[in-house]
Scaffold this active site. Sequence first.
Site, PDB file in Angstrom:
ATOM      1  N   PRO A 399      33.214  36.922  23.748  1.00 25.12           N
ATOM      2  CA  PRO A 399      33.364  35.581  23.063  1.00 25.12           C
ATOM      3  C   PRO A 399      34.246  35.195  22.313  1.00 25.12           C
ATOM      4  CG  PRO A 399      32.007  37.441  21.830  1.00 25.12           C
ATOM      5  CD  PRO A 399      32.244  37.992  22.761  1.00 25.12           C
ATOM      6  N   ASP A 575      37.953  38.919  18.887  1.00 25.67           N
ATOM      7  CA  ASP A 575      36.274  38.709  19.825  1.00 25.67           C
ATOM      8  C   ASP A 575      35.570  38.633  18.127  1.00 25.67           C
ATOM      9  OD1 ASP A 575      33.964  40.131  20.654  1.00 25.67           O
ATOM     10  OD2 ASP A 575      34.700  42.052  21.170  1.00 25.67           O
ATOM     11  N   HIS A 576      34.320  38.194  18.418  1.00 26.15           N
ATOM     12  CA  HIS A 576      33.964  37.130  17.665  1.00 26.15           C
ATOM     13  C   HIS A 576      32.944  37.874  17.033  1.00 26.15           C
ATOM     14  CE1 HIS A 576      33.098  33.845  14.096  1.00 26.15           C
ATOM     15  NE2 HIS A 576      32.542  33.110  15.603  1.00 26.15           N
ATOM     16  N   ARG A 577      32.161  38.723  18.156  1.00 23.35           N
ATOM     17  CA  ARG A 577      31.266  39.742  17.760  1.00 23.35           C
ATOM     18  C   ARG A 577      31.498  40.905  16.680  1.00 23.35           C
ATOM     19  NH1 ARG A 577      30.223  42.413  23.026  1.00 23.35           N
ATOM     20  NH2 ARG A 577      32.998  41.974  23.162  1.00 23.35           N
ATOM     21  N   ILE A 579      34.751  40.631  14.113  1.00 24.75           N
ATOM     22  CA  ILE A 579      35.382  39.141  12.994  1.00 24.75           C
ATOM     23  C   ILE A 579      35.357  38.107  13.875  1.00 24.75           C
ATOM     24  CG2 ILE A 579      38.058  38.357  13.172  1.00 24.75           C
ATOM     25  CD1 ILE A 579      39.399  40.880  15.016  1.00 24.75           C
TER      26      ILE A 579
END
Length: 603
Positions: A399, A575-577, A579
């Site tokens: 993501p 990576d929004h998972r 950060i």
Amino acid sequence: MADLKEARVPDIGGYDDVPVIEVLVAVGDTVSVDQGLVTLESDKATMEVPSTVAGVVKELKVKVGDTLSEGGVVAIIEAEGDAAQAGAADSPPPQAGEVDARSASGGGEAQDKGGTASAPSAAASGTARDEAPKAAAGGGGLQESRVPDIGGYDDVPVIEVLVAVGDTVAKDQGLVTLESDKATMEVPAAFAGVIKELKVKVGDTLSEGGVVAVIEAEGDAADSPPPRAGEVDARSASGGGGGAPPAQSKDDPAVEPVASQTAPDPIAQASMEHRPAGSGNPPVRFDAEAILPGKVPYASPAVRLFARELGVDLSQVRGTARAGRITREDVQSFVKGLLQSGAAQGGKAAAGAPAGGGLNLLPWPKVDFAKFGEIETQELGRIQKISAANLARNWAMIPHVTQHDDADITDLEALRVQLNKENEKAGIKLTMLAFLIKASVAVLKQYPRFNSSLDAAGEVLTLKKYFHIGFAADTPNGLVVPVIRDADKKGVLEISQEMSALAKKAREGKLGPADMQGGCFSISSLGGIGGTSFTPIVNAPEVAILGVSKSAIKPVWDGKQFQPRLTLPLSLSYDHRVIDGAAAARFTATLAQLLGDMRRVLL
């Protein structure tokens, strides 16, 4: 004695760990000098490894998917002259055996010369019985089957036990399967017989010389000459006419033929067994998801690496090798099916694989472009194919969010120009990218989650204590990402020199695997081309990448008036998972602050 010689990899231009993409010969083939044995493919070229000696291939040391470097052993070859001699030596012994049998049954010369036949016959029988166990390789009794030479590997895990106590095995039949970090190999039985005891189980480790099993050897299975000697003994003991002189029995072991290799070496055998099933009985298959812990697909490290390079989810691929193991050919067939028919054929190769390669996407549109006008087709290069697959996987599975910011590099640019003048005679040319790498390392130390990797399950985060920075290099063959190792321990001048050397190797297609592995954080700079911002794609398994666009003079308010300042656009994808947005904003703000005053890097 056969003269066995090793065919090794010659000088291949400094390449290391080059993948084997094709094996051109098989055990038993006769090869000439300079005949190709295997085909290697680097990121720049495809090359054949020639045979250094003419003769018969006795053992293959590599298979498709293995890697080779200069000096690596490819095959064991019996030199041509020695092979002919060995063939000539093989024919007389059976005749000698027939002579023994005839003399033992009371025929002709043996009886005439023997005088009183009963005593010599008994002596000959006793001598033959004493010699038979020595001549026969495992001719009866309990014997240990050990691990042969497996290429210097130690403590290799056992991933599969192929036999059970009580099973009857043939010589060279696989007993267990070992899997190292580079290859999967079977340990063959050293002789035929019945398994009486297994010394290892799945999860144990083995090294060369380790005992795998205790086998009760079959007298009739080990070698063909000793059984004939045994038959002679039996007939002699039962009082058959006359016997051979004792001297003949003593000579028997010396003239017994050496049994030729009736089965390929284990590695070649494993390679053949792992090929996709054609005619004949279909291989036994099983559902890996239902059996293996954590639903891990059953594949070797080399196949896993190959699948990662192509962006293939191995859980969607059905293995055709023994016990459902996934081979390189299975992965290739799966990808070919996806490309040819929009995952329709891929669904046949992989049970339950949905259209769209597992993402439930619509099939790729099929369009006959030629009906609209003139066209030209160009096949993508190897690097472009690998990059495309990786990028597609990373974009689909990570993501992405991109944080944009500007850095005032007016003073830094002035410093760069000054340092270039001072080092002009030394031939050192500093680029802005060298300063970016140094500044990025300082920021990664402040925000360690950016220097991490998330596991495939998305559950475990690995924080790295080293700082290896990759930078994107555009080459005629496609995009590559060389890595500057231990950038935290190097100055800007040293980083700049190393970057120049790696960029040159990239353009010449001479980058080795080690030059592109181990990166923690990547930088993609388009500053020399143009643009104001873009969204770089995270290079898995990293969790962030910095994009840099072309610097430009902009008016900046200093509290009293507008000042012309040189600003550098920064684009941080993450990576929004791992950060969140606030951390990304702090990262780019801190980086912009350091680029505005590089003296802060020293703090």
